[in-house]
Design a protein around this motif. Structure first.
Motif, PDB file in Angstrom:
ATOM      1  N   PHE A 142       0.842  -1.193   0.000  1.00  0.00           N
ATOM      2  CA  PHE A 142       0.000   0.000   0.000  1.00  0.00           C
ATOM      3  C   PHE A 142       0.880   1.247   0.000  1.00  0.00           C
ATOM      4  CE2 PHE A 142      -1.995  -3.391   2.570  1.00  0.00           C
ATOM      5  CZ  PHE A 142      -3.072  -3.687   1.747  1.00  0.00           C
ATOM      6  N   ASN A 146      -5.023   2.962  -2.078  1.00  0.00           N
ATOM      7  CA  ASN A 146      -4.632   1.540  -2.141  1.00  0.00           C
ATOM      8  C   ASN A 146      -5.324   0.737  -1.049  1.00  0.00           C
ATOM      9  OD1 ASN A 146      -1.120   2.206  -2.941  1.00  0.00           O
ATOM     10  ND2 ASN A 146      -2.884   2.085  -4.294  1.00  0.00           N
ATOM     11  N   TYR A 147      -5.292   1.250   0.180  1.00  0.00           N
ATOM     12  CA  TYR A 147      -5.938   0.553   1.300  1.00  0.00           C
ATOM     13  C   TYR A 147      -7.439   0.392   1.047  1.00  0.00           C
ATOM     14  CZ  TYR A 147      -1.805   1.235   4.335  1.00  0.00           C
ATOM     15  OH  TYR A 147      -0.559   1.206   4.896  1.00  0.00           O
ATOM     16  N   PHE A 183      -8.138  -2.196  -1.692  1.00  0.00           N
ATOM     17  CA  PHE A 183      -7.991  -3.570  -1.204  1.00  0.00           C
ATOM     18  C   PHE A 183      -9.230  -3.996  -0.427  1.00  0.00           C
ATOM     19  CE2 PHE A 183      -6.994  -6.785   1.902  1.00  0.00           C
ATOM     20  CZ  PHE A 183      -6.318  -7.733   1.139  1.00  0.00           C
ATOM     21  N   LYS A 224     -12.037  -4.846  -2.718  1.00  0.00           N
ATOM     22  CA  LYS A 224     -11.828  -6.160  -3.324  1.00  0.00           C
ATOM     23  C   LYS A 224     -12.116  -7.273  -2.304  1.00  0.00           C
ATOM     24  CE  LYS A 224     -11.702  -5.194  -6.985  1.00  0.00           C
ATOM     25  NZ  LYS A 224     -12.313  -5.750  -8.186  1.00  0.00           N
ATOM     26  N   TYR A 225     -11.700  -7.054  -1.068  1.00  0.00           N
ATOM     27  CA  TYR A 225     -11.972  -8.024  -0.001  1.00  0.00           C
ATOM     28  C   TYR A 225     -13.487  -8.236   0.123  1.00  0.00           C
ATOM     29  CZ  TYR A 225     -11.768 -10.393   4.506  1.00  0.00           C
ATOM     30  OH  TYR A 225     -11.895 -11.316   5.516  1.00  0.00           O
ATOM     31  N   LEU A 254      -4.481  -3.836   8.086  1.00  0.00           N
ATOM     32  CA  LEU A 254      -3.651  -3.705   6.898  1.00  0.00           C
ATOM     33  C   LEU A 254      -2.434  -2.875   7.256  1.00  0.00           C
ATOM     34  CD1 LEU A 254      -6.370  -2.836   4.209  1.00  0.00           C
ATOM     35  CD2 LEU A 254      -5.668  -5.086   5.062  1.00  0.00           C
ATOM     36  N   TYR A 257      -6.087  -7.612  -6.589  1.00  0.00           N
ATOM     37  CA  TYR A 257      -5.404  -6.432  -6.052  1.00  0.00           C
ATOM     38  C   TYR A 257      -4.041  -6.246  -6.714  1.00  0.00           C
ATOM     39  CZ  TYR A 257      -3.232  -3.027  -3.071  1.00  0.00           C
ATOM     40  OH  TYR A 257      -2.586  -1.892  -2.635  1.00  0.00           O
ATOM     41  N   TYR A 266      -2.738  -3.034  -8.753  1.00  0.00           N
ATOM     42  CA  TYR A 266      -1.572  -2.336  -8.178  1.00  0.00           C
ATOM     43  C   TYR A 266      -0.449  -2.234  -9.219  1.00  0.00           C
ATOM     44  CZ  TYR A 266       2.145  -1.335  -4.744  1.00  0.00           C
ATOM     45  OH  TYR A 266       3.191  -0.779  -4.039  1.00  0.00           O
TER      46      TYR A 266
END
Length: 197
Positions: free
Chosen positions: A26, A31-32, A35, A38-39, A54, A96, A100
């Motif tokens: 991250f 970014n966090y 993620f 996506k989770y 995270l 992810y 990324y």
């Protein structure tokens, strides 16, 4: 091998993965957030989330896998429960990593080859892991107070906002919101010394 147990139905697992080499997972707030989106897309179909944290170069989740009966009706279930959970976990990490790499113009693996998973088989272990996960930013000296770390479930579990977390289960486990908060602020040094991942 330690940390590579098979997923079984209706069980608690501490799940850990790390970036390759000295990479970060991250680089920005976005970014966090990405993620976590996506989770939310992949993992709730196979497990409920008890808590998470995270970190810049690694992640921790405590999950409770779905019931065996529910797995039987999962559209991706092919008779192997472990493979079903691992597939969704792999889909999450791959999705992810792909985004990324595209964003930062990098190539190759982002995550280490295996995701560690530790089965939780006692009440005291479960309590300690919840605390350990939330204390991770303190342990790694990113903050002096776990309440200041944005990318963990600590605050969300005390909030009243809508969440995918198993909030009621966690708060009930500690005996209430006050007890949950107090547990996290007592005996921090001792508890952190007991855990090494």
């Amino acid at each position: 091998m330690k940390g590579l147990v098979k997923f079984e139905p209706s069980s608690y697992y501490h799940v850990v993965n790390h970036a390759v080499g000295s990479e970060n997972l991250f680089r920005s707030d976005e970014n966090y957030r990405y993620f976590l989106r996506k989770y939310a897309q992949y993992m709730p179909s196979v497990a409920s989330t008890i808590c998470y944290c995270l970190m810049p170069n690694h992640i921790h989740f405590l999950i409770r896998t779905m019931e065996d009966e529910a797995a039987q009706t999962h559209p991706k279930f092919k008779g192997d429960f472990h493979k079903l959970v691992m597939q969704e976990l792999s889909n999450l990490l791959n999705a992810y990593a792909k985004a990324y790499n595209k964003k930062y113009g990098r190539r190759g693996a982002l995550w280490i080859d295996y995701t560690k998973r530790f089965k939780i088989e006692s009440d005291s272990y479960l309590t300690s892991v919840i605390n350990y996960i939330h204390q991770n930013p303190v342990k790694h000296r990113f903050t002096k107070d776990l309440r200041d770390w944005t990318y963990s479930s600590y605050g969300s579990l005390l909030s009243e906002k809508t969440t995918l977390l198993a909030r009621k289960e966690v708060i009930r486990w500690f005996g209430g919101a006050k007890e949950y908060a107090n547990f996290h602020t007592s005996n921090i040094a001792k508890l952190l010394e007991e855990w090494e991942y």
